[in-house]
Design a protein around this motif. Structure first.
Motif, short mmCIF file in Angstrom:
data_model
loop_
_atom_site.label_atom_id
_atom_site.label_comp_id
_atom_site.label_asym_id
_atom_site.label_seq_id
_atom_site.Cartn_x
_atom_site.Cartn_y
_atom_site.Cartn_z
N TYR A 18 -11.56 28.37 7.47
CA TYR A 18 -10.32 28.11 8.19
C TYR A 18 -9.85 26.67 7.96
CZ TYR A 18 -7.26 27.10 12.15
OH TYR A 18 -6.22 26.69 12.93
N THR A 19 -10.76 25.72 8.05
CA THR A 19 -10.42 24.31 7.85
C THR A 19 -9.91 24.07 6.44
OG1 THR A 19 -12.06 23.65 9.50
CG2 THR A 19 -11.34 21.95 7.95
N TYR A 20 -10.52 24.70 5.47
CA TYR A 20 -10.10 24.56 4.07
C TYR A 20 -8.69 25.10 3.87
CZ TYR A 20 -10.52 24.64 -1.03
OH TYR A 20 -10.33 24.42 -2.37
N ILE A 21 -8.42 26.31 4.37
CA ILE A 21 -7.11 26.95 4.21
C ILE A 21 -6.04 26.22 5.02
CG2 ILE A 21 -5.79 29.09 4.62
CD1 ILE A 21 -7.67 29.28 2.26
N SER A 22 -6.42 25.56 6.10
CA SER A 22 -5.47 24.86 6.97
C SER A 22 -4.83 23.64 6.32
CB SER A 22 -6.15 24.41 8.27
OG SER A 22 -6.45 25.51 9.06
N ASP A 23 -5.31 23.23 5.16
CA ASP A 23 -4.82 22.03 4.49
C ASP A 23 -4.26 22.41 3.12
OD1 ASP A 23 -4.39 19.58 3.23
OD2 ASP A 23 -6.30 18.73 3.88
N PHE A 24 -2.95 22.31 2.94
CA PHE A 24 -2.34 22.69 1.66
C PHE A 24 -2.82 21.83 0.50
CE2 PHE A 24 1.09 25.06 3.91
CZ PHE A 24 0.97 26.24 3.21
N ASN A 25 -3.42 20.67 0.76
CA ASN A 25 -3.98 19.89 -0.33
C ASN A 25 -5.08 20.67 -1.05
OD1 ASN A 25 -2.57 17.28 -0.15
ND2 ASN A 25 -3.44 17.26 1.90
N ASN A 26 -5.72 21.63 -0.36
CA ASN A 26 -6.75 22.46 -0.98
C ASN A 26 -6.17 23.66 -1.71
OD1 ASN A 26 -8.85 20.84 0.07
ND2 ASN A 26 -8.66 21.88 2.03
N PHE A 27 -4.95 24.05 -1.40
CA PHE A 27 -4.35 25.25 -1.98
C PHE A 27 -4.19 25.16 -3.49
CE2 PHE A 27 -3.71 27.41 1.83
CZ PHE A 27 -3.06 28.61 1.61
N SER A 28 -4.00 23.97 -4.02
CA SER A 28 -3.81 23.85 -5.47
C SER A 28 -5.00 24.42 -6.22
CB SER A 28 -3.56 22.40 -5.88
OG SER A 28 -4.70 21.60 -5.61
N HIS A 29 -6.18 24.41 -5.62
CA HIS A 29 -7.39 24.96 -6.25
C HIS A 29 -7.42 26.48 -6.19
CE1 HIS A 29 -8.86 20.89 -6.34
NE2 HIS A 29 -8.67 20.79 -5.04
N LEU A 30 -6.55 27.09 -5.38
CA LEU A 30 -6.55 28.54 -5.21
C LEU A 30 -5.44 29.23 -6.00
CD1 LEU A 30 -7.07 28.73 -1.33
CD2 LEU A 30 -8.80 28.66 -3.13
N MET A 31 -4.53 28.47 -6.56
CA MET A 31 -3.34 29.04 -7.19
C MET A 31 -3.62 29.54 -8.61
SD MET A 31 -0.72 28.86 -5.10
CE MET A 31 -1.78 29.33 -3.77
N PRO A 32 -2.90 30.59 -9.01
CA PRO A 32 -3.04 31.10 -10.39
C PRO A 32 -2.41 30.15 -11.40
CG PRO A 32 -1.38 32.35 -9.18
CD PRO A 32 -2.00 31.40 -8.20
N ASP A 33 -2.69 30.39 -12.67
CA ASP A 33 -2.19 29.54 -13.75
C ASP A 33 -0.67 29.54 -13.86
OD1 ASP A 33 -4.80 28.90 -14.39
OD2 ASP A 33 -4.95 30.44 -15.97
N GLU A 42 -0.28 18.14 3.97
CA GLU A 42 -1.31 18.92 4.64
C GLU A 42 -0.76 20.24 5.18
OE1 GLU A 42 -4.26 18.63 8.48
OE2 GLU A 42 -3.78 16.77 7.43
N THR A 43 0.49 20.26 5.65
CA THR A 43 1.03 21.45 6.32
C THR A 43 2.14 22.18 5.57
OG1 THR A 43 2.58 20.08 7.57
CG2 THR A 43 0.44 20.57 8.61
N SER A 44 2.53 21.70 4.39
CA SER A 44 3.57 22.38 3.63
C SER A 44 3.36 22.18 2.13
CB SER A 44 4.96 21.89 4.03
OG SER A 44 5.14 20.55 3.65
N CYS A 45 3.97 23.06 1.35
CA CYS A 45 3.90 22.92 -0.10
C CYS A 45 5.13 23.56 -0.73
CB CYS A 45 2.62 23.54 -0.66
SG CYS A 45 2.60 25.35 -0.61
N SER A 46 5.37 23.22 -1.98
CA SER A 46 6.40 23.87 -2.77
C SER A 46 5.89 23.99 -4.20
CB SER A 46 7.72 23.08 -2.73
OG SER A 46 7.55 21.81 -3.31
#
Length: 134
Positions: A18-33, A42-46
């Motif tokens: 939950y803590t990991y997903i709660s921070d969009f700074n971590n989302f870049s590691h989850l995104m497809p190519d 931390e709370t938004s991305c584009s």
């Protein structure tokens, strides 16, 4: 149109995931190519999906260690309204069932074009989350 990832048991606590997903700074590691132009706080991305459209996301709701709801936003006009849900069910101290779903309000024509990229996004995110934290 709704797409869902597979249910995945990740060998980590619901709190950690939950803590990991709660921070969009971590989302870049989850995104497809296919993701380009990634920008986040931390709370938004584009970002842009190669050959398709640009999206902005914001964390809209949180239920600690159980649910995170993300909606379109972050100052980016989405081509359609949608919601992303992350669901966490702790099975033990070191095992959590995780599922991600995307629900998009699209007309049938856009749905035909968007379903595969959104399904791909859901599957890749859950797989990479398992690789990062499992």
């Amino acid at each position: 149109m709704k797409v869902e990832s597979e249910d995945r048991i990740i060998k980590n606590s619901a709190r950690t995931i939950y803590t990991y997903i709660s921070d969009f700074n971590n989302f870049s590691h989850l995104m497809p190519d296919q993701i380009e132009n990634w920008q986040c706080t931390e709370t938004s991305c584009s970002f842009s999906i190669k050959g398709f459209f640009s999206l902005g996301l914001e964390i809209a709701e949180r239920d600690p260690y159980k649910t995170i709801i993300i909606r379109e936003g972050a100052g980016i006009k989405s081509p359609f309204p949608f919601e992303m849900q992350w669901l966490f069910t702790e099975k033990s101290d070191n095992e959590t069932l995780v599922k991600m779903s995307l629900d998009a309000d699209v007309n049938p024509m856009i749905g035909m074009m968007a379903k595969k990229p959104l399904q791909n996004l859901a599957n890749i995110c859950i797989e990479k989350l398992d690789q990062m934290l499992g």
